[in-house]
Design an enzyme around this catalytic site. Sequence first.
Site, PDB file in Angstrom:
ATOM      1  N   ARG A 164       0.836  -1.218   0.000  1.00  0.00           N
ATOM      2  CA  ARG A 164       0.000   0.000   0.000  1.00  0.00           C
ATOM      3  C   ARG A 164       0.870   1.267   0.000  1.00  0.00           C
ATOM      4  O   ARG A 164       0.550   2.257   0.672  1.00  0.00           O
ATOM      5  CB  ARG A 164      -0.948   0.035   1.200  1.00  0.00           C
ATOM      6  CG  ARG A 164      -1.995  -1.050   1.203  1.00  0.00           C
ATOM      7  CD  ARG A 164      -2.998  -0.869   0.079  1.00  0.00           C
ATOM      8  NE  ARG A 164      -4.112  -1.783   0.205  1.00  0.00           N
ATOM      9  CZ  ARG A 164      -4.118  -3.026  -0.261  1.00  0.00           C
ATOM     10  NH1 ARG A 164      -3.072  -3.514  -0.905  1.00  0.00           N
ATOM     11  NH2 ARG A 164      -5.190  -3.789  -0.132  1.00  0.00           N
ATOM     12  N   SER A 238     -10.793  -0.447   3.004  1.00  0.00           N
ATOM     13  CA  SER A 238     -10.063  -0.548   4.280  1.00  0.00           C
ATOM     14  C   SER A 238      -9.645   0.852   4.721  1.00  0.00           C
ATOM     15  O   SER A 238      -8.984   1.565   3.962  1.00  0.00           O
ATOM     16  CB  SER A 238      -8.796  -1.387   4.115  1.00  0.00           C
ATOM     17  OG  SER A 238      -9.099  -2.660   3.621  1.00  0.00           O
ATOM     18  N   GLU A 334      -4.913   3.960   5.755  1.00  0.00           N
ATOM     19  CA  GLU A 334      -4.632   3.744   4.323  1.00  0.00           C
ATOM     20  C   GLU A 334      -5.250   4.903   3.538  1.00  0.00           C
ATOM     21  O   GLU A 334      -4.704   5.368   2.542  1.00  0.00           O
ATOM     22  CB  GLU A 334      -5.260   2.423   3.866  1.00  0.00           C
ATOM     23  CG  GLU A 334      -5.125   2.238   2.361  1.00  0.00           C
ATOM     24  CD  GLU A 334      -5.937   1.090   1.796  1.00  0.00           C
ATOM     25  OE1 GLU A 334      -5.742  -0.053   2.240  1.00  0.00           O
ATOM     26  OE2 GLU A 334      -6.749   1.352   0.882  1.00  0.00           O
TER      27      GLU A 334
HETATM   28  P1  FAD Z   1      -8.611   8.868  -5.230  1.00  0.00           P
HETATM   29  O1  FAD Z   1      -9.315   8.471  -3.994  1.00  0.00           O
HETATM   30  O2  FAD Z   1      -9.253   9.871  -6.107  1.00  0.00           O
HETATM   31  O3  FAD Z   1      -7.139   9.374  -4.854  1.00  0.00           O
HETATM   32  C1  FAD Z   1      -6.324   8.617  -3.996  1.00  0.00           C
HETATM   33  C2  FAD Z   1      -4.972   9.341  -3.860  1.00  0.00           C
HETATM   34  O4  FAD Z   1      -4.275   9.344  -5.107  1.00  0.00           O
HETATM   35  C3  FAD Z   1      -5.114  10.822  -3.475  1.00  0.00           C
HETATM   36  O5  FAD Z   1      -4.022  11.159  -2.670  1.00  0.00           O
HETATM   37  C4  FAD Z   1      -5.028  11.559  -4.818  1.00  0.00           C
HETATM   38  O6  FAD Z   1      -4.548  12.876  -4.687  1.00  0.00           O
HETATM   39  C5  FAD Z   1      -4.049  10.678  -5.578  1.00  0.00           C
HETATM   40  N1  FAD Z   1      -4.276  10.628  -7.026  1.00  0.00           N
HETATM   41  C6  FAD Z   1      -5.380  10.191  -7.663  1.00  0.00           C
HETATM   42  N2  FAD Z   1      -5.205  10.212  -8.992  1.00  0.00           N
HETATM   43  C7  FAD Z   1      -3.962  10.707  -9.209  1.00  0.00           C
HETATM   44  C8  FAD Z   1      -3.184  10.994 -10.376  1.00  0.00           C
HETATM   45  N3  FAD Z   1      -3.642  10.773 -11.604  1.00  0.00           N
HETATM   46  N4  FAD Z   1      -1.935  11.500 -10.209  1.00  0.00           N
HETATM   47  C9  FAD Z   1      -1.437  11.739  -8.970  1.00  0.00           C
HETATM   48  N5  FAD Z   1      -2.134  11.493  -7.826  1.00  0.00           N
HETATM   49  C10 FAD Z   1      -3.370  10.984  -7.955  1.00  0.00           C
HETATM   50  N6  FAD Z   1      -7.627  -0.555  -2.594  1.00  0.00           N
HETATM   51  C11 FAD Z   1      -6.816  -1.635  -2.743  1.00  0.00           C
HETATM   52  O7  FAD Z   1      -5.591  -1.486  -2.889  1.00  0.00           O
HETATM   53  N7  FAD Z   1      -7.326  -2.900  -2.720  1.00  0.00           N
HETATM   54  C12 FAD Z   1      -8.639  -3.149  -2.556  1.00  0.00           C
HETATM   55  O8  FAD Z   1      -9.051  -4.300  -2.542  1.00  0.00           O
HETATM   56  C13 FAD Z   1      -9.514  -2.040  -2.417  1.00  0.00           C
HETATM   57  N8  FAD Z   1     -10.845  -2.222  -2.230  1.00  0.00           N
HETATM   58  C14 FAD Z   1     -11.667  -1.156  -2.077  1.00  0.00           C
HETATM   59  C15 FAD Z   1     -13.038  -1.395  -1.913  1.00  0.00           C
HETATM   60  C16 FAD Z   1     -13.921  -0.336  -1.781  1.00  0.00           C
HETATM   61  C17 FAD Z   1     -15.389  -0.620  -1.599  1.00  0.00           C
HETATM   62  C18 FAD Z   1     -13.430   0.989  -1.826  1.00  0.00           C
HETATM   63  C19 FAD Z   1     -14.382   2.139  -1.716  1.00  0.00           C
HETATM   64  C20 FAD Z   1     -12.066   1.233  -1.972  1.00  0.00           C
HETATM   65  C21 FAD Z   1     -11.177   0.157  -2.101  1.00  0.00           C
HETATM   66  N9  FAD Z   1      -9.784   0.350  -2.259  1.00  0.00           N
HETATM   67  C22 FAD Z   1      -8.959  -0.732  -2.431  1.00  0.00           C
HETATM   68  C23 FAD Z   1      -9.217   1.710  -2.237  1.00  0.00           C
HETATM   69  C24 FAD Z   1      -9.285   2.436  -3.610  1.00  0.00           C
HETATM   70  O9  FAD Z   1     -10.183   1.798  -4.472  1.00  0.00           O
HETATM   71  C25 FAD Z   1      -7.909   2.488  -4.279  1.00  0.00           C
HETATM   72  O10 FAD Z   1      -6.980   3.147  -3.448  1.00  0.00           O
HETATM   73  C26 FAD Z   1      -7.958   3.217  -5.621  1.00  0.00           C
HETATM   74  O11 FAD Z   1      -6.738   3.056  -6.304  1.00  0.00           O
HETATM   75  C27 FAD Z   1      -8.246   4.705  -5.459  1.00  0.00           C
HETATM   76  O12 FAD Z   1      -8.491   5.235  -6.746  1.00  0.00           O
HETATM   77  P2  FAD Z   1      -9.202   6.645  -6.929  1.00  0.00           P
HETATM   78  O13 FAD Z   1      -9.097   6.992  -8.378  1.00  0.00           O
HETATM   79  O14 FAD Z   1     -10.549   6.614  -6.365  1.00  0.00           O
HETATM   80  O15 FAD Z   1      -8.237   7.564  -6.072  1.00  0.00           O
HETATM   81  N1  EPU Z   2     -11.257 -10.339   9.976  1.00  0.00           N
HETATM   82  C1  EPU Z   2     -11.816 -10.153  11.237  1.00  0.00           C
HETATM   83  N2  EPU Z   2     -12.948  -9.380  11.326  1.00  0.00           N
HETATM   84  C2  EPU Z   2     -13.544  -8.842  10.242  1.00  0.00           C
HETATM   85  C3  EPU Z   2     -12.991  -9.066   8.974  1.00  0.00           C
HETATM   86  C4  EPU Z   2     -11.827  -9.805   8.861  1.00  0.00           C
HETATM   87  O1  EPU Z   2     -11.318 -10.640  12.226  1.00  0.00           O
HETATM   88  O2  EPU Z   2     -14.552  -8.124  10.436  1.00  0.00           O
HETATM   89  C5  EPU Z   2      -9.977 -11.067   9.890  1.00  0.00           C
HETATM   90  C6  EPU Z   2     -10.123 -12.534   9.525  1.00  0.00           C
HETATM   91  O3  EPU Z   2      -9.145 -13.246  10.261  1.00  0.00           O
HETATM   92  C7  EPU Z   2      -9.740 -12.560   8.055  1.00  0.00           C
HETATM   93  C8  EPU Z   2      -8.702 -11.452   7.989  1.00  0.00           C
HETATM   94  O4  EPU Z   2      -9.172 -10.474   8.914  1.00  0.00           O
HETATM   95  O5  EPU Z   2      -9.207 -13.786   7.663  1.00  0.00           O
HETATM   96  C9  EPU Z   2      -8.490 -10.836   6.625  1.00  0.00           C
HETATM   97  O6  EPU Z   2      -9.722 -10.311   6.148  1.00  0.00           O
HETATM   98  P1  EPU Z   2      -9.947 -10.014   4.578  1.00  0.00           P
HETATM   99  O7  EPU Z   2      -9.635 -11.229   3.773  1.00  0.00           O
HETATM  100  O8  EPU Z   2     -11.295  -9.418   4.438  1.00  0.00           O
HETATM  101  O9  EPU Z   2      -8.821  -8.973   4.225  1.00  0.00           O
HETATM  102  P2  EPU Z   2      -8.317  -7.633   4.923  1.00  0.00           P
HETATM  103  O10 EPU Z   2      -6.961  -7.872   5.464  1.00  0.00           O
HETATM  104  O11 EPU Z   2      -9.329  -7.075   5.865  1.00  0.00           O
HETATM  105  C10 EPU Z   2      -7.111  -6.819   2.764  1.00  0.00           C
HETATM  106  C11 EPU Z   2      -6.967  -5.519   2.039  1.00  0.00           C
HETATM  107  C12 EPU Z   2      -8.185  -5.316   1.133  1.00  0.00           C
HETATM  108  C13 EPU Z   2      -8.234  -6.452   0.123  1.00  0.00           C
HETATM  109  C14 EPU Z   2      -8.348  -7.772   0.881  1.00  0.00           C
HETATM  110  C15 EPU Z   2      -8.267  -8.970  -0.051  1.00  0.00           C
HETATM  111  C16 EPU Z   2      -5.619  -4.038   3.391  1.00  0.00           C
HETATM  112  C17 EPU Z   2      -5.591  -2.867   4.291  1.00  0.00           C
HETATM  113  N3  EPU Z   2      -6.818  -4.417   2.965  1.00  0.00           N
HETATM  114  O12 EPU Z   2      -8.219  -6.695   3.635  1.00  0.00           O
HETATM  115  O13 EPU Z   2      -8.027  -4.104   0.432  1.00  0.00           O
HETATM  116  O14 EPU Z   2      -9.327  -6.308  -0.757  1.00  0.00           O
HETATM  117  O15 EPU Z   2      -7.249  -7.893   1.834  1.00  0.00           O
HETATM  118  O16 EPU Z   2      -6.970  -9.132  -0.503  1.00  0.00           O
HETATM  119  O17 EPU Z   2      -4.575  -4.595   3.053  1.00  0.00           O
HETATM  120  C18 EPU Z   2      -8.441  -1.746   0.602  1.00  0.00           C
HETATM  121  O18 EPU Z   2      -7.216  -1.596   0.583  1.00  0.00           O
HETATM  122  O19 EPU Z   2      -9.240  -0.793   0.647  1.00  0.00           O
HETATM  123  C19 EPU Z   2      -8.997  -3.105   0.570  1.00  0.00           C
HETATM  124  C20 EPU Z   2     -10.293  -3.358   0.645  1.00  0.00           C
END
Ligand code: FAD
Ligand code: EPU
Length: 338
Positions: A164, A238, A334
Amino acid sequence: MVIENNISLKGFNTFNIDVTASHFVTIDSHEVLKQLVRHPLFENGNALVLGGGSNVLFTRNFDGIVARNTIGGIEILSDNGIIATIRAGAGVNWHDLVAYALNNNLGGIENLSLIPGTVGAAPMQNIGAYGVEIKDVFANLEAVNRQTGIFQIFDDQDCQFGYRNSIFKSELKDKYIISSVTLNLTRNHEINTSYGAIEETLKEWSINNPTIQDVSEAVISIRSTKLPDPKKIGNAGSFFKNPVITLDQYYDLKKTWTGMPGYTDSEGHIKVPAAWLIEKSGWKGKRRGEIGVHENQALVLVNFGQGSGKDLFYLAEEIQKSVYKNFRITLDPEVNII
Ligand code: FAD
Ligand code: EPU
């Protein structure tokens, strides 16, 4: 280039926080990007680049210019039948790029299906899910230096990707605007089902030789049950990163918390699920008026409707304090707090 004044950002962030930006512009082409970096409002003032707003928390009105990146376009630059190099504009929706890769039978990003946001923001925090990170397929990106207006290419090494993290979140924070991202995708892709939940889902569906499409569908299915849809409940995925602790600290904590999960990372440290720490601290499903902690995923803070960014920020602080009190572990956000 059209600069608007006093624009609500409610529709431009997935927490649905209702704040205003004193100025707002859409970057829909390289030309606009070039003009923008030379505009006095951008050069001399407070400026924020926004993609899909899915990883930001606005805690106040933004006194400056918000520039939303919508630069489009996806093209295959080369394809030797084994590896295809593909470039996408920074404003392309990330999942649209995944769908494009799947339609062209190109593997490598299927595990990253359904992550909200834009292509340009993906390298910022090295997006990752289900055993894959963008760094695994990354070729390079193009970005413009906000001060000099010069476009530069950053390869994998230059980006200094980590969990991240990238150079754009540390040393070069707010110094560059990413305009396009280039990935190396593969034909005859070796799929990655190392993440337990994917294997379980495929087994449930009686799929023995999964394709990249199957993996994508499994990921979509898992995500849809675990994570709230921002169109229904405001959230940014997250809220905190999963903390990384030493092996000694982990074994020490295990004496009290015998069920504490932990995964060894590439450096021999232990990554502990923040969701588990938050749940054990009693926060899962807690609601405070318009905001709260999601009932199915304790790592996701939510806005039920009219919540404010400040209230979410204070809730996050309280969670950090109680996790520290119970485990002596610091949770780092994050989400980008603005
Ligand atoms: P924004 O929120 O618009 O911006 C994020 C940051 O990047 C800000 O600091 C912004 O200034 C900067 N930025 C944006 N675009 C540019 C650009 N073109 N040039 C320079 N800086 C820029 N993330 C994960 O890694 N894994 C996941 O599984 C995951 N699951 C998610 C699930 C949900 C339901 C949600 C809501 C979010 C999740 N995220 C996850 C977080 C998010 O989707 C990612 O961080 C994504 O890359 C953000 O993209 P954005 O375009 O919305 O960025
Ligand atoms: N768990 C709990 N309570 C909960 C949920 C999860 O105890 O309410 C524990 C369980 O032990 C489970 C573990 O957490 O096995 C991991 O949970 P999960 O698989 O949902 O993944 P996470 O660690 O919570 C991360 C990323 C997600 C990504 C998933 C799948 C980070 C900060 N988050 O979540 O990314 O989608 O793994 O790879 O690394 C994001 O960055 O926004 C994001 C959603």
